[in-house]
Design a protein around this motif. Sequence first.
Motif, short mmCIF file in Angstrom:
data_model
loop_
_atom_site.label_atom_id
_atom_site.label_comp_id
_atom_site.label_asym_id
_atom_site.label_seq_id
_atom_site.Cartn_x
_atom_site.Cartn_y
_atom_site.Cartn_z
N TYR A 232 11.66 0.65 -4.70
CA TYR A 232 11.90 2.05 -4.36
C TYR A 232 11.74 2.99 -5.54
CZ TYR A 232 13.77 0.35 0.07
OH TYR A 232 13.91 -0.24 1.30
N GLU A 233 11.66 2.47 -6.74
CA GLU A 233 11.51 3.30 -7.94
C GLU A 233 10.10 3.24 -8.49
OE1 GLU A 233 14.59 2.89 -10.85
OE2 GLU A 233 16.07 2.30 -9.36
N THR A 234 9.13 2.93 -7.64
CA THR A 234 7.73 2.92 -8.05
C THR A 234 7.28 4.33 -8.39
OG1 THR A 234 7.26 1.03 -6.62
CG2 THR A 234 5.39 2.34 -7.35
N SER A 235 6.66 4.50 -9.56
CA SER A 235 6.14 5.80 -9.98
C SER A 235 4.70 5.92 -9.50
CB SER A 235 6.20 5.93 -11.51
OG SER A 235 7.54 5.88 -11.96
N SER A 236 4.46 6.77 -8.53
CA SER A 236 3.12 6.91 -7.95
C SER A 236 2.80 8.38 -7.79
CB SER A 236 3.05 6.20 -6.59
OG SER A 236 4.01 6.73 -5.70
N HIS A 237 1.50 8.64 -7.73
CA HIS A 237 1.03 10.02 -7.57
C HIS A 237 -0.27 9.99 -6.77
CE1 HIS A 237 0.52 14.27 -8.56
NE2 HIS A 237 -0.75 14.00 -8.78
N TYR A 238 -0.37 10.85 -5.78
CA TYR A 238 -1.59 10.92 -4.98
C TYR A 238 -2.59 11.84 -5.64
CZ TYR A 238 -4.80 11.48 -1.09
OH TYR A 238 -5.93 11.50 -0.31
N LEU A 239 -3.81 11.33 -5.85
CA LEU A 239 -4.89 12.11 -6.46
C LEU A 239 -5.69 12.76 -5.34
CD1 LEU A 239 -6.02 9.53 -9.16
CD2 LEU A 239 -4.37 11.40 -9.39
N LYS A 240 -5.63 14.06 -5.30
CA LYS A 240 -6.21 14.82 -4.18
C LYS A 240 -7.72 14.66 -4.12
CE LYS A 240 -6.67 19.56 -2.45
NZ LYS A 240 -6.29 20.98 -2.69
N HIS A 241 -8.39 14.73 -5.25
CA HIS A 241 -9.85 14.70 -5.27
C HIS A 241 -10.39 13.27 -5.22
CE1 HIS A 241 -10.03 19.03 -6.09
NE2 HIS A 241 -9.02 18.84 -6.93
N SER A 242 -9.73 12.35 -5.89
CA SER A 242 -10.17 10.95 -5.82
C SER A 242 -9.73 10.28 -4.53
CB SER A 242 -9.60 10.16 -7.01
OG SER A 242 -10.09 10.67 -8.23
N LYS B 254 0.85 -1.19 0.00
CA LYS B 254 0.00 0.00 0.00
C LYS B 254 0.88 1.24 0.00
CE LYS B 254 -3.69 -2.27 2.62
NZ LYS B 254 -4.53 -2.24 3.86
N GLY B 255 0.31 2.34 -0.46
CA GLY B 255 1.03 3.61 -0.40
C GLY B 255 1.87 3.89 -1.63
N LYS B 256 2.85 4.76 -1.46
CA LYS B 256 3.65 5.24 -2.59
C LYS B 256 4.50 4.14 -3.22
CE LYS B 256 4.01 10.02 -0.93
NZ LYS B 256 4.94 11.13 -0.55
N LEU B 257 4.98 3.21 -2.42
CA LEU B 257 5.87 2.16 -2.92
C LEU B 257 5.14 0.82 -2.92
CD1 LEU B 257 9.15 3.17 -1.04
CD2 LEU B 257 8.35 3.94 -3.27
N ALA B 258 3.91 0.81 -3.45
CA ALA B 258 3.09 -0.38 -3.37
C ALA B 258 3.58 -1.49 -4.29
CB ALA B 258 1.63 -0.05 -3.71
N CYS B 259 4.27 -1.17 -5.35
CA CYS B 259 4.71 -2.21 -6.29
C CYS B 259 5.97 -2.88 -5.75
CB CYS B 259 4.99 -1.62 -7.67
SG CYS B 259 5.58 -2.85 -8.86
N PRO B 260 5.93 -4.19 -5.45
CA PRO B 260 7.12 -4.85 -4.89
C PRO B 260 8.18 -5.15 -5.94
CG PRO B 260 5.33 -6.42 -5.13
CD PRO B 260 4.77 -5.09 -5.52
N VAL B 261 7.83 -5.04 -7.23
CA VAL B 261 8.81 -5.30 -8.29
C VAL B 261 9.57 -4.02 -8.61
CG1 VAL B 261 9.15 -6.20 -10.61
CG2 VAL B 261 7.31 -7.11 -9.19
N CYS B 262 8.84 -2.90 -8.71
CA CYS B 262 9.52 -1.61 -8.93
C CYS B 262 10.18 -1.10 -7.65
CB CYS B 262 8.51 -0.58 -9.43
SG CYS B 262 7.81 -0.94 -11.05
#
Length: 834
Positions: free
Chosen positions: A440-450, A430-438
């Motif tokens: 520490y280099e997981t590309s994530s972005h928090y959607l403020k409205h969603s 869960k969270g910014k680094l949710a992908c266990p394959v990527c």
Amino acid sequence: MDDDYCSWIEFPKSSKEYVAGIKAFLENAFPIYAKGQEMKCPCKVCVNRYWHLQTIIYDHLICSGPSPLHMKWICEVSHTKVDGSNDVMEGFEDNLGEMFKCTGKKFRDLENDYESLTNAEARKFYRHVREGKQPLYPGCTKFSRLSFLIKLYHLKCAHGISESAFGELLELIKDAFPDAHLPLSLNAAKNMIKDLGLHYEKIHACRNSCMLYWGDNKDKEECDNCGVSRWVLPAKKGSDASHAGQVIRKVPANVMRYFPLKPRLQRFFMCKDYSKLMTWHDVGRQKDGKLRHPADAQSWKTMDAIYPDFSSENRNISLGVAADGFNPYRSMNLSHSTWPIILVNYNLPPWLCMKPENLILSTLISGPESPRNSIDVYMQPLIAELKEMWEVGVQTYDALADEDFNLRARVLWTISDFPGYAMLSGWSTKGKLACPVCHYETSSHYLKHSKKMCYMNHRKFLDPAHKWRMDTKRFDGTIEKGHTPPILTGTDIEELLSGYVNQFGLKKKKGNSQKGCPFKKKSIFFDLPYWKHNPLRHNLDAMHIEKNVCDNILGTLLNMSGKTKDHVAARKDLQEMGIRKTLHPVLSEDGTHHEIRAAIFDLSNKEKDVFCSVLKNTKLPYGCASNISRYVHTKERKVAGYKSHDAHFILHYMLQFAVKKTLKAEVAVPLMRLSAFLRALWSKVIDLEEFKKLQTKIVEVLCQFEMIFPSAFFDIMVHLLIHLTSEAEVGGPEHVRNMFGIERYLAKLKSYVRNRSKPEGSIAEGYIAEECVTFCSRFLGGDETTKNTVCSTVFERGPTQAEYHIGTRRNKDGIMIHLEDADWKAGPSLCFVQ
């Protein structure tokens, strides 16, 4: 009697021959069957029920004569030499003698050493040898008592006969055939069958999942971490207040059940047919450079190269560990989560390794709550035994080679859904680094409205010279300069977690040395010496990934309430990110709310009707899928209530026809390419050169999705599609590394629940009984149809000539066969009626 050595029993009781035969029987039988100075009397009056001295038994046999049920046994024992040179298990057609022989315990050894055998297991085995050789009725040569009872129990398990009906059936047979040697009650029958099976252990645990009362801690009364008592304490009630907090009756607060692994692995080699199949991965597999089995993949080959002493013995077993929770009550109103840990045997061919009778239940964790991170606490006995199986092994009898060898075992990977991935690996999904394959280099972005995380930026997986890397208008407004993240190896994880302190249970200790680390624990699998060298330690489950992707696609295309990813909040997120201006929301004329414009993927009501009608009216080959039309609601223009396999079939075959008739090419083509990608990924036979093309295809498809759908569409499950190709290349075919077979097995475990107050106990008892029946069925002769209803027969199969085709076909006997379960050079194509 036909045999010469039985002729004496036909003589008159006063003859010298009869008296000599009785004396020979008593001289041979007493050293074997007597307890102290007494033995059960086999005369017509006692019928092997009462214990007497040798002299009294002699008088009974002279006066009353032998019981017809035990006449053949008396003849054999009278002829058997005391040294045990005559094998008394021969004579029946049901191969019970072979079954007992394959356990590695010779009957003659038991006969000689019976007086010195004091352990319960030896006495139990010896008793069943005696009972197994008794005929069903006097003169019967087809069935022994044991084989008939096991075949009868087959029918109970296969057809779901209730216990009361089974007990009444026993009584009916006993009344109709008084000479039949059968147990008088259902409980006696169950005990006789279960005693042939394998046992399990009850291990007490802390009610907060802090520790097990096992090993060095087995005698402790309180938890070392939280201080909670091991036992259930009575509540404080009125006059009983003086006893509050005191243990009146020792009832454990939490119990797990562990099924020892060694005897269950040894059992595979007790049957000659299965012993041959256990080397299929090395001997029977077609080695032409294509991917058909995990042994063809990089992970298996890498481990063989690192540990050549293990791979030198092709009978050593490679396992997968699967874990998932389920509600045993078949009701959503009751919250209860029981967690079994199941082992998959990858030595077997791919069409057998996921069959229910070949899966091994290892651990059963009691509910009502999920163990979460503390699952490592409950896995300690399994990991300890797996470690011993790797370092030491166990002496095992091979029925095919008729020799003993040292059997070893290893774990290749784990299989679980995505939340289970976090429990087994320790990486937070869960969270910014949710992908266990990527990682520490997981590309994530928090959607403020969603109010959710999205995972996009798939352009970094493209070729460095690809034109889409420079496209700023149709993507996020930036030039992509990133690259594919490197894989985090087991050695890297060990270095990252060096000094990490695992904390289990409710009471946490302060001062964790790795605060802020995305790893919530160091997985217990790292206790295995070889685990850090595994190229693929945990599998992403394609079944659940497909189900979630299908939900996103259908919910968004049909604009289903609560399921769509295209809503006002998603459009506001696009506006805040400053991309895709045509999709930004506009203020209504009265200024009270925002309105959204139609997107390129939006369907009119007429187009939704066509979309739903294609799914509703599709005609599928019998047996290859469920009735998907019942989940399509044409009036409401939605698809709801479908299961994981339905989503699998919709994505692979049906979606492409629906989108072609309703959507523009800009949207339909990427969805059709997704279907083609998934079909290729799930192929039973894959050319290794195809993986590069498949990876390029899925990266381009996800990039096209970024041009079409809003950011809220890209949850973590959509992103994980990009890693399925690399995992298949490393691990092997997708159909032996996902949860489909495991979920079906969980449904079988759920069917064992009879006592709703003790579901885990019911499951354990039902599994032991079924395990025993399956084991015995591999040795019993007779009608194959009866055996197939409980466990699949051991069948040979030639090398695969072509890929499997979905559908069914009738064999030469007119029986409908799933094409996934047979090799065909050609198969019927999937037919759609629109």
